[in-house]
Design an enzyme around this catalytic site. Structure first.
Site, PDB file in Angstrom:
ATOM      1  N   PRO A 159       2.356  -1.575   4.661  1.00  0.00           N
ATOM      2  CG  PRO A 159       2.352   0.285   3.280  1.00  0.00           C
ATOM      3  CD  PRO A 159       3.083  -0.319   4.432  1.00  0.00           C
ATOM      4  CG  ASN A 160      -1.247  -2.422   0.171  1.00  0.00           C
ATOM      5  OD1 ASN A 160      -2.464  -2.363   0.346  1.00  0.00           O
ATOM      6  ND2 ASN A 160      -0.531  -1.397  -0.260  1.00  0.00           N
ATOM      7  NE  ARG A 199       0.557  -5.928  -2.650  1.00  0.00           N
ATOM      8  CZ  ARG A 199       1.601  -5.297  -2.154  1.00  0.00           C
ATOM      9  NH1 ARG A 199       2.150  -5.711  -1.026  1.00  0.00           N
ATOM     10  NH2 ARG A 199       2.106  -4.259  -2.759  1.00  0.00           N
ATOM     11  CE1 TYR A 237       5.558  -7.585  -3.542  1.00  0.00           C
ATOM     12  CE2 TYR A 237       3.326  -7.441  -4.446  1.00  0.00           C
ATOM     13  CZ  TYR A 237       4.560  -6.860  -4.179  1.00  0.00           C
ATOM     14  OH  TYR A 237       4.806  -5.563  -4.546  1.00  0.00           O
ATOM     15  CG  ASN A 292       8.434  -5.634   3.313  1.00  0.00           C
ATOM     16  OD1 ASN A 292       8.516  -4.543   2.732  1.00  0.00           O
ATOM     17  ND2 ASN A 292       8.047  -6.742   2.705  1.00  0.00           N
ATOM     18  CB  ALA A 339       4.201   1.415  -0.966  1.00  0.00           C
ATOM     19  CG  HIS A 354       9.723   2.402  -2.929  1.00  0.00           C
ATOM     20  ND1 HIS A 354      10.918   1.707  -2.977  1.00  0.00           N
ATOM     21  CD2 HIS A 354       8.741   1.454  -2.953  1.00  0.00           C
ATOM     22  CE1 HIS A 354      10.640   0.399  -3.047  1.00  0.00           C
ATOM     23  NE2 HIS A 354       9.336   0.229  -3.029  1.00  0.00           N
ATOM     24  CG  ASP A 383      14.077  11.597   9.718  1.00  0.00           C
ATOM     25  OD1 ASP A 383      15.138  11.335   9.108  1.00  0.00           O
ATOM     26  OD2 ASP A 383      13.433  12.647   9.538  1.00  0.00           O
ATOM     27  CD  GLU A 386      14.669  -1.474   2.947  1.00  0.00           C
ATOM     28  OE1 GLU A 386      14.966  -0.450   3.601  1.00  0.00           O
ATOM     29  OE2 GLU A 386      14.602  -1.489   1.699  1.00  0.00           O
ATOM     30  CG  HIS A 411      11.923  -4.873  -0.120  1.00  0.00           C
ATOM     31  ND1 HIS A 411      10.877  -4.072   0.240  1.00  0.00           N
ATOM     32  CD2 HIS A 411      13.053  -4.180   0.161  1.00  0.00           C
ATOM     33  CE1 HIS A 411      11.340  -2.941   0.716  1.00  0.00           C
ATOM     34  NE2 HIS A 411      12.660  -2.980   0.682  1.00  0.00           N
ATOM     35  CG  LEU A 412       7.666 -10.772   0.528  1.00  0.00           C
ATOM     36  CD1 LEU A 412       6.303 -10.128   0.617  1.00  0.00           C
ATOM     37  CD2 LEU A 412       7.604 -12.221   0.923  1.00  0.00           C
ATOM     38  CB  SER A 413       9.291  -8.387  -5.264  1.00  0.00           C
ATOM     39  OG  SER A 413       9.245  -7.057  -4.775  1.00  0.00           O
ATOM     40  NE  ARG A 431       7.858  -5.462  -8.395  1.00  0.00           N
ATOM     41  CZ  ARG A 431       6.926  -5.297  -7.450  1.00  0.00           C
ATOM     42  NH1 ARG A 431       7.241  -5.480  -6.181  1.00  0.00           N
ATOM     43  NH2 ARG A 431       5.704  -4.956  -7.788  1.00  0.00           N
ATOM     44  NE  ARG A 468       6.943  -1.820  -7.526  1.00  0.00           N
ATOM     45  CZ  ARG A 468       5.808  -1.608  -6.847  1.00  0.00           C
ATOM     46  NH1 ARG A 468       5.832  -1.442  -5.548  1.00  0.00           N
ATOM     47  NH2 ARG A 468       4.647  -1.559  -7.466  1.00  0.00           N
TER      48      ARG A 468
END
Ligand code: DQA
Length: 150
Positions: A11-12, A19, A24, A76, A79, A82, A89, A100, A102-104, A109, A113
């Site tokens: 999402p996002n 954003r 990001y 990725n 959100a 978390h 599952d 996995e 993540h950009l950040s 943070r 997170r």
């Protein structure tokens, strides 16, 4: 036989570029996907990229990946990283080697997170390198499958 990987953006991430660019980066998701497709071509890997803002859709993508005999996943979950036991599952159920991304750097943070439901069912987690993290994940996934470290 040619490997077939799937990239799942949560999402996002469709808003990348607009954003919070200070967190990001300024690249759009399309630009990131194009870089991944170029690198996949170099590595002779068949690659598909999908994005959704819905948790259940991510679960469906993971199930479809199993049906389509996808060899590796780059995910990725954004959100949902978390919060989502359902995505964890699904990854556990299909047992497709996954990385996995993540950009950040989620560990520097907000405390909420720092925890990932999904990282511990993946081969590894790459975070904090911006869009380059996806390219690292592609190389790492390829390398892991070549050396049968999965
Ligand atoms: C993110 C980090 C998450 O905490 C956040 O909710 C995102 C993006 C990242 O790529 O840095 O949406 O997954």
């Amino acid at each position: 036989m040619q490997k077939h990987f799937l990239v799942i953006h949560g999402p996002n991430l469709n808003l990348l570029g607009l954003r919070e660019p200070e967190i990001y980066g300024s690249e759009t998701l399309e630009q990131i996907n194009q870089q991944l497709l170029n690198e996949a071509l170099n590595l002779q890997i068949k690659l598909e990229c999908k994005q959704t803002n819905t948790e259940g859709e991510i679960v469906n993508y993971i199930h479809e990946a199993f049906k389509n005999k996808i060899n590796g996943l780059i995910i990725n979950p954004a959100a949902y990283t978390h919060t989502s036991i359902a995505i964890r599952d699904a990854l556990t159920a299909v047992k497709i080697p996954a990385i996995e991304v993540h950009l950040s750097n989620i560990h520097t943070r907000e405390p909420f997170r720092h925890f990932s439901y999904t990282a511990s069912v993946c081969l590894g987690q790459i975070c904090g390198f911006g869009s380059y993290g996806y390219l690292l994940a592609l190389q790492a996934l390829n390398q892991s499958l070549n050396s049968k470290l999965v």
